[in-house]
Write a protein that holds these residues in place. Structure first.
Motif, PDB file in Angstrom:
ATOM      1  N   ALA A 360       0.809  -1.444   0.145  1.00 59.45           N
ATOM      2  CA  ALA A 360      -0.123   0.068   0.043  1.00 59.45           C
ATOM      3  C   ALA A 360       0.916   1.332   0.036  1.00 59.45           C
ATOM      4  O   ALA A 360       0.587   2.152  -0.743  1.00 59.45           O
ATOM      5  CB  ALA A 360      -0.990  -0.042   1.200  1.00 59.45           C
ATOM      6  N   ARG A 361       2.053   1.223   0.768  1.00 57.28           N
ATOM      7  CA  ARG A 361       2.901   2.411   0.906  1.00 57.28           C
ATOM      8  C   ARG A 361       3.299   2.613  -0.756  1.00 57.28           C
ATOM      9  O   ARG A 361       3.543   3.696  -1.171  1.00 57.28           O
ATOM     10  CB  ARG A 361       4.106   2.061   1.469  1.00 57.28           C
ATOM     11  CG  ARG A 361       3.836   2.127   3.120  1.00 57.28           C
ATOM     12  CD  ARG A 361       4.519   3.170   3.631  1.00 57.28           C
ATOM     13  NE  ARG A 361       4.772   2.751   5.004  1.00 57.28           N
ATOM     14  CZ  ARG A 361       5.457   3.457   5.916  1.00 57.28           C
ATOM     15  NH1 ARG A 361       6.083   4.585   5.465  1.00 57.28           N
ATOM     16  NH2 ARG A 361       5.761   3.283   7.250  1.00 57.28           N
ATOM     17  N   PHE A 362       3.862   1.601  -1.262  1.00 54.13           N
ATOM     18  CA  PHE A 362       4.297   1.606  -2.811  1.00 54.13           C
ATOM     19  C   PHE A 362       3.122   2.139  -3.569  1.00 54.13           C
ATOM     20  O   PHE A 362       3.456   3.398  -4.250  1.00 54.13           O
ATOM     21  CB  PHE A 362       4.580   0.218  -3.277  1.00 54.13           C
ATOM     22  CG  PHE A 362       5.067   0.068  -4.725  1.00 54.13           C
ATOM     23  CD1 PHE A 362       6.309   0.385  -5.053  1.00 54.13           C
ATOM     24  CD2 PHE A 362       4.051   0.215  -5.703  1.00 54.13           C
ATOM     25  CE1 PHE A 362       6.756   0.295  -6.299  1.00 54.13           C
ATOM     26  CE2 PHE A 362       4.422   0.358  -7.125  1.00 54.13           C
ATOM     27  CZ  PHE A 362       5.904   0.355  -7.546  1.00 54.13           C
ATOM     28  N   ASP A 363       1.835   1.627  -3.473  1.00 47.03           N
ATOM     29  CA  ASP A 363       0.924   2.392  -4.344  1.00 47.03           C
ATOM     30  C   ASP A 363       0.588   3.832  -3.914  1.00 47.03           C
ATOM     31  O   ASP A 363       0.376   4.522  -4.930  1.00 47.03           O
ATOM     32  CB  ASP A 363      -0.427   1.436  -4.077  1.00 47.03           C
ATOM     33  CG  ASP A 363      -0.306  -0.043  -4.382  1.00 47.03           C
ATOM     34  OD1 ASP A 363       0.455  -0.193  -5.466  1.00 47.03           O
ATOM     35  OD2 ASP A 363      -1.185  -0.836  -4.218  1.00 47.03           O
ATOM     36  N   SER A 364       0.636   4.037  -2.695  1.00 46.32           N
ATOM     37  CA  SER A 364       0.279   5.625  -2.499  1.00 46.32           C
ATOM     38  C   SER A 364       1.521   6.470  -3.043  1.00 46.32           C
ATOM     39  O   SER A 364       1.256   7.465  -3.465  1.00 46.32           O
ATOM     40  CB  SER A 364      -0.011   5.905  -1.354  1.00 46.32           C
ATOM     41  OG  SER A 364       1.040   5.806  -0.532  1.00 46.32           O
ATOM     42  N   GLN A 401      10.191  -3.077  -3.423  1.00 51.55           N
ATOM     43  CA  GLN A 401       8.898  -3.704  -3.347  1.00 51.55           C
ATOM     44  C   GLN A 401       8.495  -4.185  -4.798  1.00 51.55           C
ATOM     45  O   GLN A 401       7.893  -5.079  -4.992  1.00 51.55           O
ATOM     46  CB  GLN A 401       7.775  -2.462  -3.079  1.00 51.55           C
ATOM     47  CG  GLN A 401       6.343  -2.971  -3.051  1.00 51.55           C
ATOM     48  CD  GLN A 401       5.948  -4.077  -2.312  1.00 51.55           C
ATOM     49  OE1 GLN A 401       6.779  -4.330  -1.060  1.00 51.55           O
ATOM     50  NE2 GLN A 401       5.113  -4.838  -2.504  1.00 51.55           N
ATOM     51  N   ALA A 402       8.964  -3.204  -5.842  1.00 51.21           N
ATOM     52  CA  ALA A 402       8.834  -3.591  -7.089  1.00 51.21           C
ATOM     53  C   ALA A 402       9.436  -5.087  -7.659  1.00 51.21           C
ATOM     54  O   ALA A 402       8.685  -5.813  -8.133  1.00 51.21           O
ATOM     55  CB  ALA A 402       9.125  -2.634  -8.032  1.00 51.21           C
ATOM     56  N   LEU A 403      10.754  -5.122  -6.841  1.00 53.46           N
ATOM     57  CA  LEU A 403      11.593  -6.273  -7.304  1.00 53.46           C
ATOM     58  C   LEU A 403      10.542  -7.435  -6.760  1.00 53.46           C
ATOM     59  O   LEU A 403      10.531  -8.604  -7.197  1.00 53.46           O
ATOM     60  CB  LEU A 403      12.990  -6.080  -6.538  1.00 53.46           C
ATOM     61  CG  LEU A 403      13.720  -7.290  -6.884  1.00 53.46           C
ATOM     62  CD1 LEU A 403      14.126  -7.632  -8.524  1.00 53.46           C
ATOM     63  CD2 LEU A 403      15.008  -7.134  -6.099  1.00 53.46           C
ATOM     64  N   PHE A 412      12.528 -13.287  -3.340  1.00 48.78           N
ATOM     65  CA  PHE A 412      12.757 -11.894  -2.677  1.00 48.78           C
ATOM     66  C   PHE A 412      13.478 -12.066  -1.246  1.00 48.78           C
ATOM     67  O   PHE A 412      14.708 -11.506  -1.032  1.00 48.78           O
ATOM     68  CB  PHE A 412      11.593 -11.144  -2.636  1.00 48.78           C
ATOM     69  CG  PHE A 412      12.077  -9.613  -2.159  1.00 48.78           C
ATOM     70  CD1 PHE A 412      12.689  -8.705  -2.946  1.00 48.78           C
ATOM     71  CD2 PHE A 412      11.466  -9.295  -0.695  1.00 48.78           C
ATOM     72  CE1 PHE A 412      12.946  -7.295  -2.278  1.00 48.78           C
ATOM     73  CE2 PHE A 412      12.024  -8.015  -0.200  1.00 48.78           C
ATOM     74  CZ  PHE A 412      12.626  -7.055  -0.946  1.00 48.78           C
ATOM     75  N   PHE A 413      12.826 -12.848  -0.321  1.00 47.19           N
ATOM     76  CA  PHE A 413      13.276 -12.897   1.071  1.00 47.19           C
ATOM     77  C   PHE A 413      14.799 -13.785   1.039  1.00 47.19           C
ATOM     78  O   PHE A 413      15.354 -13.522   2.085  1.00 47.19           O
ATOM     79  CB  PHE A 413      12.164 -13.319   1.800  1.00 47.19           C
ATOM     80  CG  PHE A 413      11.156 -12.206   2.307  1.00 47.19           C
ATOM     81  CD1 PHE A 413      11.661 -11.285   3.013  1.00 47.19           C
ATOM     82  CD2 PHE A 413      10.002 -12.138   1.602  1.00 47.19           C
ATOM     83  CE1 PHE A 413      10.834 -10.028   3.151  1.00 47.19           C
ATOM     84  CE2 PHE A 413       9.223 -11.149   1.860  1.00 47.19           C
ATOM     85  CZ  PHE A 413       9.449 -10.173   2.553  1.00 47.19           C
ATOM     86  N   THR A 414      14.830 -14.614  -0.001  1.00 46.75           N
ATOM     87  CA  THR A 414      16.050 -15.458  -0.004  1.00 46.75           C
ATOM     88  C   THR A 414      17.050 -14.511  -0.280  1.00 46.75           C
ATOM     89  O   THR A 414      18.297 -14.429   0.252  1.00 46.75           O
ATOM     90  CB  THR A 414      15.939 -16.534  -1.121  1.00 46.75           C
ATOM     91  OG1 THR A 414      14.822 -17.413  -0.671  1.00 46.75           O
ATOM     92  CG2 THR A 414      17.208 -17.338  -1.211  1.00 46.75           C
ATOM     93  N   LEU A 415      16.860 -13.673  -1.246  1.00 41.09           N
ATOM     94  CA  LEU A 415      18.037 -12.560  -1.796  1.00 41.09           C
ATOM     95  C   LEU A 415      18.186 -11.765  -0.498  1.00 41.09           C
ATOM     96  O   LEU A 415      19.342 -11.597  -0.488  1.00 41.09           O
ATOM     97  CB  LEU A 415      16.991 -11.652  -2.731  1.00 41.09           C
ATOM     98  CG  LEU A 415      17.868 -10.559  -3.376  1.00 41.09           C
ATOM     99  CD1 LEU A 415      19.110 -11.076  -3.934  1.00 41.09           C
ATOM    100  CD2 LEU A 415      17.225  -9.561  -4.245  1.00 41.09           C
ATOM    101  N   LEU A 416      17.280 -11.065   0.186  1.00 39.32           N
ATOM    102  CA  LEU A 416      17.736 -10.463   1.487  1.00 39.32           C
ATOM    103  C   LEU A 416      18.546 -11.195   2.337  1.00 39.32           C
ATOM    104  O   LEU A 416      19.760 -10.609   2.833  1.00 39.32           O
ATOM    105  CB  LEU A 416      16.518  -9.676   2.169  1.00 39.32           C
ATOM    106  CG  LEU A 416      15.691  -8.970   1.499  1.00 39.32           C
ATOM    107  CD1 LEU A 416      14.383  -8.417   2.670  1.00 39.32           C
ATOM    108  CD2 LEU A 416      16.379  -7.662   0.872  1.00 39.32           C
ATOM    109  N   PHE A 448      15.455  -4.006 -15.264  1.00 35.44           N
ATOM    110  CA  PHE A 448      14.719  -3.682 -14.340  1.00 35.44           C
ATOM    111  C   PHE A 448      15.375  -2.620 -13.442  1.00 35.44           C
ATOM    112  O   PHE A 448      14.791  -1.453 -13.020  1.00 35.44           O
ATOM    113  CB  PHE A 448      14.182  -4.837 -13.304  1.00 35.44           C
ATOM    114  CG  PHE A 448      13.697  -4.379 -11.859  1.00 35.44           C
ATOM    115  CD1 PHE A 448      12.175  -4.494 -11.875  1.00 35.44           C
ATOM    116  CD2 PHE A 448      14.542  -4.332 -10.921  1.00 35.44           C
ATOM    117  CE1 PHE A 448      11.639  -3.994 -10.569  1.00 35.44           C
ATOM    118  CE2 PHE A 448      13.953  -3.871  -9.690  1.00 35.44           C
ATOM    119  CZ  PHE A 448      12.434  -3.933  -9.585  1.00 35.44           C
ATOM    120  N   PHE A 449      16.712  -3.263 -13.078  1.00 32.25           N
ATOM    121  CA  PHE A 449      17.452  -2.000 -12.233  1.00 32.25           C
ATOM    122  C   PHE A 449      17.793  -0.642 -12.916  1.00 32.25           C
ATOM    123  O   PHE A 449      17.938   0.402 -12.375  1.00 32.25           O
ATOM    124  CB  PHE A 449      18.809  -2.927 -11.600  1.00 32.25           C
ATOM    125  CG  PHE A 449      18.463  -3.495 -10.281  1.00 32.25           C
ATOM    126  CD1 PHE A 449      18.222  -3.058  -9.107  1.00 32.25           C
ATOM    127  CD2 PHE A 449      18.296  -4.931 -10.844  1.00 32.25           C
ATOM    128  CE1 PHE A 449      17.960  -3.796  -8.162  1.00 32.25           C
ATOM    129  CE2 PHE A 449      17.977  -5.811  -9.525  1.00 32.25           C
ATOM    130  CZ  PHE A 449      17.938  -5.268  -8.293  1.00 32.25           C
TER     131      PHE A 449
END
Ligand code: ARG
Ligand code: ZN
Length: 462
Positions: A360-364, A401-403, A412-416, A448-449
């Motif tokens: 939602a933060r991303f969207d706003s 968030q987009a990634l 994504f969480f594996t990446l972090l 993308f980046f």
């Protein structure tokens, strides 16, 4: 400790050129360490030719007069044959310099303290430099006009060095590619409290002066060191697995000044679950509102706040312990790897405790018009005068968030986790992240980046 592979390779190439051009052996001893490590944004930050292992900083400070005197003992290792090298130091009178116990010649040129030891070093040789210096401290400002470095306050000092303000209070190889361990012995008038990184080893009062000894054994970039002084109350508690938490709160502040810190242990557990175990030997906060700095800094193990922090800000500075402090930028252009990640972590915490979701933060934010300041400058190249632009934080976090939406939660969480595990105590660049993200997700992500990190303006397709 020196972790930057790319810059080391450049130094090796330079050695090779000297060798093949046939310089006589004596000429190789006149090799001068470079005045900077090659950071495009801050060309004189750090120095070439050696690698600091440990800083021992002995400081005496009188807030009433701002009189400061220091003895810095720096243990280093030559990374090339070296007959002369620099440290970064701004201001002060230098009283003496010794190298391995012999007095050394030195001179100064702007922020560079140039030292010519009696004997040169061969590659790999260890040496110890002792610099005695003193002067009166002031209120230094960075490129963006923000107070930083050793900022004198009416009751002490607010010490926050990002990006290259460590040199306003000690001689230093002032670049994140040279991390080291630290010891601090800070002597202040009785009644004052001095707070640095790591743990308090001892506190002794004699003849109206108190010496606080702090030890920070973890590798630390110089911009994350602190030795703040004030009318602080030290509060000790325990975090997850007995992690020592030491907070320093200005006694003049109202009782609720520490309210934003209340959930710190929960935050540590939450982030450790997401990213991997907490990187350092302790944690805490310094809350000191006697400055107009107007920001917080993720000083290692002990973030400093220029006023009572919100819970979100505490989460942000805590997340930096993984992203920024343990995994550090290899050059200042990579600042979004600090700020985008810490901002995104702050969004995750808010979602975790039942607030706005990251999506939602991303969207706003995404609903903001093309003309909004959140889109520029591009986070991957904000410029030396815009390191802390809003876009570095917001567009940086939106990138993550987009990634996440592009590669899925699992990847994504594996990446972090992998990003932290693979780069602990090290330095990184955006290309390292792109490579790892491609590997973890099996997707091609260069464009993308390119869109999110390097292209000005509001992304439309990615
Ligand atoms: N890294 C800090 C944070 O985002 C901000 C530091 C701002 N520093 C400065 N010199 N303007 O928490
Ligand atoms: Zn930050």
């Amino acid at each position: 400790m020196h972790m930057n592979r790319r810059i080391t390779a450049v130094a090796a190439a330079a050695t090779l050129i000297l060798t093949v051009t046939g310089a006589p052996a004596s000429a190789t001893w006149s090799r001068t360490g470079a005045p900077g490590v090659g950071d495009g944004y801050f060309p004189l930050a750090g120095n070439g030719g050696y690698d600091v292992r440990h800083y021992g900083l002995e400081i005496r400070y009188q807030p009433a007069t701002r009189a400061f005197s220091g003895v810095a003992t720096i243990s280093a290792r030559a990374t090339e044959r070296l007959s002369r090298f620099n440290l970064d130091l701004r201001g002060f009178d230098v009283r003496s310099v010794t190298v391995d116990g012999h007095s050394a010649r030195y001179d100064r040129d702007g922020q560079e303290l140039r030292i010519s030891p009696k004997h040169g070093f061969s590659t790999g040789e260890r040496f110890t430099v002792v610099v005695r210096y003193d002067g009166t401290t002031g209120q230094p400002t960075d490129n963006e006009g923000a107070l930083y470095g050793w900022v004198s306050t009416p009751d002490g000092a607010f010490v926050a060095n990002e990006p290259e303000g460590a040199s306003t209070w000690y001689p230093v190889n002032d670049h994140p590619t040279d991390k080291a361990s630290y010891d601090f012995r800070i002597t202040v008038p009785e009644g004052k409290t001095a707070v640095a990184n790591g743990e308090l080893v001892s506190q002794k009062t004699k003849a109206g002066w108190t010496t606080f000894t702090w030890r920070a054994t973890d590798q630390m970039a110089s911009y994350l060191s602190t030795a703040s002084v004030g009318d602080y109350e030290l509060r000790r508690s325990k975090g997850p697995n007995g992690l020592p938490i030491i907070d320093a709160i200005d006694r003049d502040l109202p009782a609720d000044a520490a309210a934003g810190l209340a959930r710190t242990p929960e935050m540590i557990s939450y982030f450790a679950g997401l990213f991997g175990r907490y990187p350092f030997t302790s944690f805490g906060a310094i809350v000191d509102d006697d400055t107009d700095a107007g920001y917080a800094l993720e000083t290692q193990t002990r973030p400093i706040y220029s006023g009572p922090p919100s819970e979100g800000t505490v989460a942000h500075e805590l997340a930096h312990q993984w992203f920024g402090n343990s995994v550090s930028p290899e050059r200042w252009q990579e600042i979004w790897l600090n700020e985008g990640f810490a901002t995104y972590a702050e969004w995750l915490w808010t979602e975790h405790v039942g607030g706005t979701t990251a999506a939602a933060r991303f969207d706003s934010y995404y609903a903001r018009p093309d003309t909004s300041s959140i889109w520029n400058p591009p986070p991957g190249d904000p410029g030396a005068d815009n390191l802390f632009a809003g876009s570095v934080y917001t567009k940086g976090a939106m990138t993550l968030q987009a990634l996440r939406e592009k590669i899925g939660d699992r990847a994504f969480f594996t990446l972090l986790r992998t990003w932290y595990a693979a780069n602990r105590d090290g330095t990184v660049g955006t290309q390292d992240l792109v490579r790892l993200a491609e590997k973890v997700s099996g997707q091609r992500l260069q464009s993308f980046f390119q869109t999110w990190i390097y292209t000005p303006g509001k992304p439309t397709t990615w």
